[in-house]
Design a protein around this motif. Structure first.
Motif, PDB file in Angstrom:
ATOM      1  N   GLY A  36       0.804  -1.205   0.000  1.00  0.00           N
ATOM      2  CA  GLY A  36       0.000   0.000   0.000  1.00  0.00           C
ATOM      3  C   GLY A  36       0.838   1.256   0.000  1.00  0.00           C
ATOM      4  O   GLY A  36       0.491   2.249  -0.650  1.00  0.00           O
ATOM      5  N   ARG A  37       1.947   1.236   0.734  1.00  0.00           N
ATOM      6  CA  ARG A  37       2.765   2.452   0.783  1.00  0.00           C
ATOM      7  C   ARG A  37       3.448   2.708  -0.563  1.00  0.00           C
ATOM      8  O   ARG A  37       3.650   3.858  -0.940  1.00  0.00           O
ATOM      9  N   CYS A  38       3.788   1.639  -1.290  1.00  0.00           N
ATOM     10  CA  CYS A  38       4.338   1.815  -2.644  1.00  0.00           C
ATOM     11  C   CYS A  38       3.283   2.421  -3.563  1.00  0.00           C
ATOM     12  O   CYS A  38       3.595   3.275  -4.407  1.00  0.00           O
ATOM     13  N   ALA A  39       2.034   1.977  -3.405  1.00  0.00           N
ATOM     14  CA  ALA A  39       0.938   2.522  -4.206  1.00  0.00           C
ATOM     15  C   ALA A  39       0.722   3.995  -3.895  1.00  0.00           C
ATOM     16  O   ALA A  39       0.609   4.840  -4.797  1.00  0.00           O
ATOM     17  N   LEU A  40       0.656   4.340  -2.608  1.00  0.00           N
ATOM     18  CA  LEU A  40       0.448   5.729  -2.203  1.00  0.00           C
ATOM     19  C   LEU A  40       1.613   6.606  -2.654  1.00  0.00           C
ATOM     20  O   LEU A  40       1.417   7.711  -3.173  1.00  0.00           O
ATOM     21  N   TYR A  41       2.825   6.121  -2.454  1.00  0.00           N
ATOM     22  CA  TYR A  41       4.012   6.881  -2.844  1.00  0.00           C
ATOM     23  C   TYR A  41       3.993   7.202  -4.334  1.00  0.00           C
ATOM     24  O   TYR A  41       4.320   8.322  -4.747  1.00  0.00           O
ATOM     25  N   THR A  42       3.576   6.241  -5.157  1.00  0.00           N
ATOM     26  CA  THR A  42       3.516   6.470  -6.595  1.00  0.00           C
ATOM     27  C   THR A  42       2.479   7.537  -6.933  1.00  0.00           C
ATOM     28  O   THR A  42       2.716   8.407  -7.785  1.00  0.00           O
ATOM     29  N   CYS A  43       1.319   7.494  -6.268  1.00  0.00           N
ATOM     30  CA  CYS A  43       0.320   8.547  -6.469  1.00  0.00           C
ATOM     31  C   CYS A  43       0.883   9.922  -6.119  1.00  0.00           C
ATOM     32  O   CYS A  43       0.666  10.903  -6.841  1.00  0.00           O
ATOM     33  N   LEU A  44       1.609   9.995  -5.031  1.00  0.00           N
ATOM     34  CA  LEU A  44       2.154  11.277  -4.592  1.00  0.00           C
ATOM     35  C   LEU A  44       3.228  11.786  -5.537  1.00  0.00           C
ATOM     36  O   LEU A  44       3.318  12.990  -5.799  1.00  0.00           O
ATOM     37  N   LEU A  45       4.048  10.895  -6.059  1.00  0.00           N
ATOM     38  CA  LEU A  45       5.009  11.307  -7.077  1.00  0.00           C
ATOM     39  C   LEU A  45       4.275  11.849  -8.298  1.00  0.00           C
ATOM     40  O   LEU A  45       4.696  12.844  -8.910  1.00  0.00           O
ATOM     41  N   ASP A  46       3.173  11.211  -8.646  1.00  0.00           N
ATOM     42  CA  ASP A  46       2.399  11.638  -9.803  1.00  0.00           C
ATOM     43  C   ASP A  46       1.797  13.019  -9.570  1.00  0.00           C
ATOM     44  O   ASP A  46       1.786  13.860 -10.476  1.00  0.00           O
ATOM     45  N   THR A  47       1.301  13.290  -8.362  1.00  0.00           N
ATOM     46  CA  THR A  47       0.768  14.624  -8.072  1.00  0.00           C
ATOM     47  C   THR A  47       1.874  15.653  -8.103  1.00  0.00           C
ATOM     48  O   THR A  47       1.664  16.795  -8.520  1.00  0.00           O
ATOM     49  N   GLY A  48       3.052  15.284  -7.658  1.00  0.00           N
ATOM     50  CA  GLY A  48       4.180  16.218  -7.634  1.00  0.00           C
ATOM     51  C   GLY A  48       4.601  16.671  -9.012  1.00  0.00           C
ATOM     52  O   GLY A  48       5.157  17.761  -9.179  1.00  0.00           O
ATOM     53  N   ILE A  49       4.341  15.845 -10.018  1.00  0.00           N
ATOM     54  CA  ILE A  49       4.657  16.239 -11.388  1.00  0.00           C
ATOM     55  C   ILE A  49       3.776  17.412 -11.814  1.00  0.00           C
ATOM     56  O   ILE A  49       4.179  18.268 -12.578  1.00  0.00           O
ATOM     57  N   GLN A  50       2.563  17.471 -11.257  1.00  0.00           N
ATOM     58  CA  GLN A  50       1.622  18.524 -11.627  1.00  0.00           C
ATOM     59  C   GLN A  50       1.717  19.750 -10.721  1.00  0.00           C
ATOM     60  O   GLN A  50       1.415  20.854 -11.133  1.00  0.00           O
ATOM     61  N   ASP A  51       2.108  19.549  -9.477  1.00  0.00           N
ATOM     62  CA  ASP A  51       1.979  20.607  -8.476  1.00  0.00           C
ATOM     63  C   ASP A  51       3.199  20.594  -7.567  1.00  0.00           C
ATOM     64  O   ASP A  51       3.444  19.618  -6.868  1.00  0.00           O
ATOM     65  N   ARG A  52       3.946  21.671  -7.533  1.00  0.00           N
ATOM     66  CA  ARG A  52       5.180  21.698  -6.744  1.00  0.00           C
ATOM     67  C   ARG A  52       5.034  22.437  -5.403  1.00  0.00           C
ATOM     68  O   ARG A  52       6.028  22.704  -4.752  1.00  0.00           O
ATOM     69  N   THR A 216      10.588  -8.831   7.306  1.00  0.00           N
ATOM     70  CA  THR A 216      10.210  -8.383   5.972  1.00  0.00           C
ATOM     71  C   THR A 216       9.599  -6.988   6.009  1.00  0.00           C
ATOM     72  O   THR A 216       9.891  -6.137   5.166  1.00  0.00           O
ATOM     73  N   GLU A 217       8.752  -6.750   7.000  1.00  0.00           N
ATOM     74  CA  GLU A 217       8.090  -5.462   7.146  1.00  0.00           C
ATOM     75  C   GLU A 217       9.089  -4.345   7.408  1.00  0.00           C
ATOM     76  O   GLU A 217       9.016  -3.265   6.789  1.00  0.00           O
ATOM     77  N   MET A 218      10.011  -4.553   8.321  1.00  0.00           N
ATOM     78  CA  MET A 218      10.963  -3.501   8.671  1.00  0.00           C
ATOM     79  C   MET A 218      11.896  -3.189   7.509  1.00  0.00           C
ATOM     80  O   MET A 218      12.287  -2.032   7.305  1.00  0.00           O
ATOM     81  N   ARG A 219      12.248  -4.198   6.731  1.00  0.00           N
ATOM     82  CA  ARG A 219      13.065  -3.939   5.547  1.00  0.00           C
ATOM     83  C   ARG A 219      12.289  -3.075   4.554  1.00  0.00           C
ATOM     84  O   ARG A 219      12.844  -2.132   3.961  1.00  0.00           O
ATOM     85  N   LEU A 220      10.993  -3.363   4.371  1.00  0.00           N
ATOM     86  CA  LEU A 220      10.179  -2.581   3.451  1.00  0.00           C
ATOM     87  C   LEU A 220      10.129  -1.118   3.870  1.00  0.00           C
ATOM     88  O   LEU A 220      10.178  -0.217   3.024  1.00  0.00           O
ATOM     89  N   ARG A 221      10.045  -0.859   5.152  1.00  0.00           N
ATOM     90  CA  ARG A 221       9.955   0.520   5.628  1.00  0.00           C
ATOM     91  C   ARG A 221      11.183   1.334   5.258  1.00  0.00           C
ATOM     92  O   ARG A 221      11.105   2.557   5.128  1.00  0.00           O
ATOM     93  N   SER A 222      12.311   0.666   5.088  1.00  0.00           N
ATOM     94  CA  SER A 222      13.548   1.384   4.773  1.00  0.00           C
ATOM     95  C   SER A 222      13.812   1.495   3.274  1.00  0.00           C
ATOM     96  O   SER A 222      14.642   2.307   2.864  1.00  0.00           O
TER      97      SER A 222
END
Length: 352
Positions: A36-52, A216-222
């Protein structure tokens, strides 16, 4: 009443032969992610392309991993408090100056936010990103005018990746990374240990499952990034029998409401089940949460605190969210269980 075991990690699901395409009916671009955090992060990167401007208006009651996604994407965080009575946002018009993105969430499957305020945000040009992790299978779990929806199916079923992101208009402009094989291997191993624990009734396998899960979870967080999901997880999500999942969870939740007796140790956060909500958990407030968890564990019931206080949050500034963090507790009422388990759970909750 004989002791039962309720809660714990899901074993790995298998894809069903028929694709229902539940997630394909929304937005113009659907992608599956490692988490889920990878999904959210990708959305946020996408918004950043439009709005700085990159100022995000986010809930004070949320998971650290959600906030980490915003920070990693370069956003400054501006918080809003959450009402402890129904987990509705305490939004303020005066907070919107300079905001580029608003994060909205329907907690534990119950959507309790003000649509009129979101209309104001839309008129102001503020992008709306909805975290659907808790409301993924609720009828009203998707604000229809959001710009992005993102979340994880891991609280709903046994799945190796499980991240979902949907863009309402247009295509994602962020290139995806291939799935991380080490993360997938850890997730699958943890769920295999869980399967063996269930089949052999051996607590040692559960201990192994927990150990591998957290490694596995803690590695993902980093290291989380715009990692795509794996094909098998996509097949699981696209073939999910949502009708049965939703019906069983609603039936289980209603059974609990009908049989448990509220007390200071256990007061349901959502004491009525409306027609549109699909509960992710049975979530309640407890005056002495540690004692409650210990009693439940002794009766074979696992409970979870969602969430620890994120390190980036100043609790003193958000008293209602702070109270929630200190008193909230959840137990599982998912599709693995039926009336007998829920009556047992209700009886134990009534004994607290």
């Amino acid at each position: 009443m004989d002791r039962m075991h309720i809660g714990g990690m899901f074993p790995l699901e298998r894809p069903l032969p028929v694709q229902t395409g539940f997630f394909s009916n929304r937005g113009e671009d659907l992608r599956f992610f490692l988490s889920g955090r990878c999904a959210l992060y990708t959305c946020l990167l996408d918004t950043g392309i439009q709005d700085r401007r990159n100022v995000a208006y986010v809930p004070a009651y949320t998971c650290e991993t959600v906030l980490s996604s915003y920070e990693k994407a370069g956003f400054t965080l501006r918080f809003y408090d959450i009402k402890k009575t129904d987990l509705s946002p305490m939004w303020k018009l005066s907070d919107l100056a300079g905001v580029s993105v608003l994060n909205v969430c329907g907690y534990y499957g119950f959507s309790r936010y003000d649509h009129q305020f979101l209309e104001v945000c839309r008129r102001e040009g503020i992008l709306i990103v909805q975290d659907i992790t808790h409301s993924m299978f609720s009828v009203d779990g998707y604000y229809p005018f959001a710009d992005y929806w993102a979340g994880s199916a891991r609280k709903w079923m046994g799945i190796a990746s499980g991240g979902v992101a949907i863009k309402a208009k247009g295509r994602f402009n962020v290139p995806l990374l291939p799935p991380d094989p080490q993360h997938l291997a850890g997730r699958r191993l943890a769920m295999e240990y869980r399967r063996q624990a269930i089949e052999q009734a051996d607590v040692q396998y559960d201990e192994q499952a927990t150990r591998v899960f957290w490694e596995t979870e803690m590695r993902l967080r980093s290291m989380f990034d715009a990692f795509a999901g794996d094909p098998e997880s996509e097949q699981i999500l696209q073939s999910c029998d949502v009708t049965s999942l939703r019906a069983q969870r609603r039936e289980n939740y209603q059974t609990l409401l009908s049989h448990y007796h509220a007390s200071g140790a256990c007061t349901a956060l959502f004491p009525e089940l409306d027609p549109d909500s699909c509960p992710s958990h049975f979530t309640f407030y407890s005056e002495d949460r540690e004692q409650t968890q210990a009693k439940l564990a002794a009766w074979g019931i696992k409970s979870t605190v969602y969430w620890p206080v994120p390190p980036m949050l100043d609790q003193m500034t958000y008293p209602s969210a702070s109270w929630i963090y200190e008193h909230v507790l959840s137990v599982q009422i998912d599709q693995r269980y039926h009336t007998s388990e829920m009556e047992y759970l209700a009886a134990m909750l009534s004994r607290l």
